[in-house]
Design a protein around this motif. Sequence first.
Motif, PDB file in Angstrom:
ATOM      1  N   LYS A 198      -3.652   9.445  -0.025  1.00 59.15           N
ATOM      2  CA  LYS A 198      -3.443   9.106   1.388  1.00 59.15           C
ATOM      3  C   LYS A 198      -1.952   8.962   1.691  1.00 59.15           C
ATOM      4  O   LYS A 198      -1.474   9.385   2.750  1.00 59.15           O
ATOM      5  CB  LYS A 198      -4.174   7.810   1.730  1.00 59.15           C
ATOM      6  N   GLY A 199      -1.224   8.369   0.768  1.00 64.04           N
ATOM      7  CA  GLY A 199       0.216   8.230   0.952  1.00 64.04           C
ATOM      8  C   GLY A 199       0.910   9.575   1.043  1.00 64.04           C
ATOM      9  O   GLY A 199       1.821   9.766   1.863  1.00 64.04           O
TER      10      GLY A 199
ATOM     11  N   ALA B 160      -5.276   2.899   6.817  1.00 59.60           N
ATOM     12  CA  ALA B 160      -4.137   2.090   6.371  1.00 59.60           C
ATOM     13  C   ALA B 160      -3.972   0.860   7.257  1.00 59.60           C
ATOM     14  O   ALA B 160      -4.456   0.822   8.398  1.00 59.60           O
ATOM     15  CB  ALA B 160      -2.857   2.919   6.406  1.00 59.60           C
TER      16      ALA B 160
ATOM     17  N   THR C  67       0.543   3.866   1.783  1.00 56.05           N
ATOM     18  CA  THR C  67       0.782   4.319   3.148  1.00 56.05           C
ATOM     19  C   THR C  67       1.792   3.447   3.894  1.00 56.05           C
ATOM     20  O   THR C  67       2.320   3.856   4.928  1.00 56.05           O
ATOM     21  CB  THR C  67      -0.538   4.342   3.938  1.00 56.05           C
ATOM     22  N   ARG C  68       2.046   2.249   3.391  1.00 58.64           N
ATOM     23  CA  ARG C  68       2.977   1.339   4.061  1.00 58.64           C
ATOM     24  C   ARG C  68       4.419   1.506   3.595  1.00 58.64           C
ATOM     25  O   ARG C  68       5.349   1.083   4.264  1.00 58.64           O
ATOM     26  CB  ARG C  68       2.557  -0.112   3.818  1.00 58.64           C
TER      27      ARG C  68
ATOM     28  N   SER D 228       0.347  11.084   4.438  1.00 55.59           N
ATOM     29  CA  SER D 228       1.175  10.399   5.427  1.00 55.59           C
ATOM     30  C   SER D 228       2.621  10.873   5.383  1.00 55.59           C
ATOM     31  O   SER D 228       3.215  11.206   6.409  1.00 55.59           O
ATOM     32  CB  SER D 228       1.098   8.882   5.205  1.00 55.59           C
TER      33      SER D 228
ATOM     34  N   GLU E  56       0.837  -1.193   0.000  1.00 52.29           N
ATOM     35  CA  GLU E  56       0.000   0.000   0.000  1.00 52.29           C
ATOM     36  C   GLU E  56       0.879   1.253   0.000  1.00 52.29           C
ATOM     37  O   GLU E  56       2.002   1.248   0.496  1.00 52.29           O
ATOM     38  CB  GLU E  56      -0.901   0.012   1.241  1.00 52.29           C
TER      39      GLU E  56
ATOM     40  N   GLY F 121      -5.466   6.010  -2.916  1.00 47.46           N
ATOM     41  CA  GLY F 121      -4.336   5.492  -2.147  1.00 47.46           C
ATOM     42  C   GLY F 121      -3.121   6.391  -2.239  1.00 47.46           C
ATOM     43  O   GLY F 121      -2.422   6.618  -1.239  1.00 47.46           O
TER      44      GLY F 121
ATOM     45  N   GLN G  80      -1.970   7.038  10.491  1.00 49.48           N
ATOM     46  CA  GLN G  80      -2.536   6.683   9.187  1.00 49.48           C
ATOM     47  C   GLN G  80      -3.460   5.467   9.265  1.00 49.48           C
ATOM     48  O   GLN G  80      -4.372   5.327   8.464  1.00 49.48           O
ATOM     49  CB  GLN G  80      -1.417   6.452   8.172  1.00 49.48           C
ATOM     50  N   SER G  81      -3.225   4.590  10.247  1.00 45.66           N
ATOM     51  CA  SER G  81      -4.123   3.447  10.373  1.00 45.66           C
ATOM     52  C   SER G  81      -5.498   3.877  10.883  1.00 45.66           C
ATOM     53  O   SER G  81      -6.519   3.283  10.515  1.00 45.66           O
ATOM     54  CB  SER G  81      -3.518   2.383  11.299  1.00 45.66           C
TER      55      SER G  81
END
Length: 304
Positions: A178-179, A260, A91-92, A182, A89, A175, A254-255
């Motif tokens: 969102k990244g 995420a 965000t990861r 983050s 992902e 996605g 973020q989770s």
Amino acid sequence: MAATAPGPAASTAPDVIHNIGYRKYTGPRLGRGYARISLFSQSLRGAYGLGRSAKSKVLPMILLAAMCAPALIMVAVAVFTHMTKLPVEYTRYAIIMQAVITLFVASQAPQSVSRDLRFKTTPLYFSRPIERIDYVAAKYAALTVALFLLTAVPLLILYIGALLAKLSFTTQTAGFAKGLVSVTLLSLLFAGIGLVIASVTPRRGFGVAAIIATFVITYAAVSSVQAVADSQEKFHVIGWLGVFSPISLIDGFQSWFLGATSAFPHASGPPDALAGLVYLLVILALIGGSFGLLMRRYRKVGLS
């Protein structure tokens, strides 16, 4: 022998003012804003070794390549194997690559401020139409943007690769957005902490070691205690422990706010809305506190 009478005193030549060509500056005075922008741009370029020696470019460019290489590999795999989603992902990605990010902060934060303290060049900045808040803001903004580029470029590679692999445009755009949120917070947080530590000592080596120790030790301690809590099935505690490490703060934020997947045991993340709010408030407090500590530090820097 008869003594000779002393002659008349030698006449003293009149003082003469020589014109050596100095002229009054009559050009435009660009002022404080221009000085602030110049300091920002030079600090940002310096973070990647631009405008400096070839040796200064080696480490930041290697770290940038190390951040981008996994993204390029993932894109190649997704395109040629016709995957239905990316392996990681958006965000990861920064959480996985935290070691590279830490090395970048540890190497470039001292380069940004410790050298000025060591060689006592800060008074030269303040002798110009520039205030301490301008110096702090320019340095903070430059390192934040440098970190944002380091973390956002791989996400852009993933996004372009996902579109080339004909994955869902809506899903990938959401996605990617969102990244970016983050890594923006991550860049602000890491830059602030790194600059505060680096500004304490004029010795670059001490600054590098202290920054690495701060990020590595806090994350290792949080991960270890979370593992213990997980083994004892105290799952509600795991989410709260993340506030004690910069990278786990970003993970927890973020989770909860971005949906995420968390790297915490059992992907628990903050246990409730209160904990999620605490994560956000702690991040904002650390960012604001870092700027405040930098201002306090540079109020104490002498002008000589």
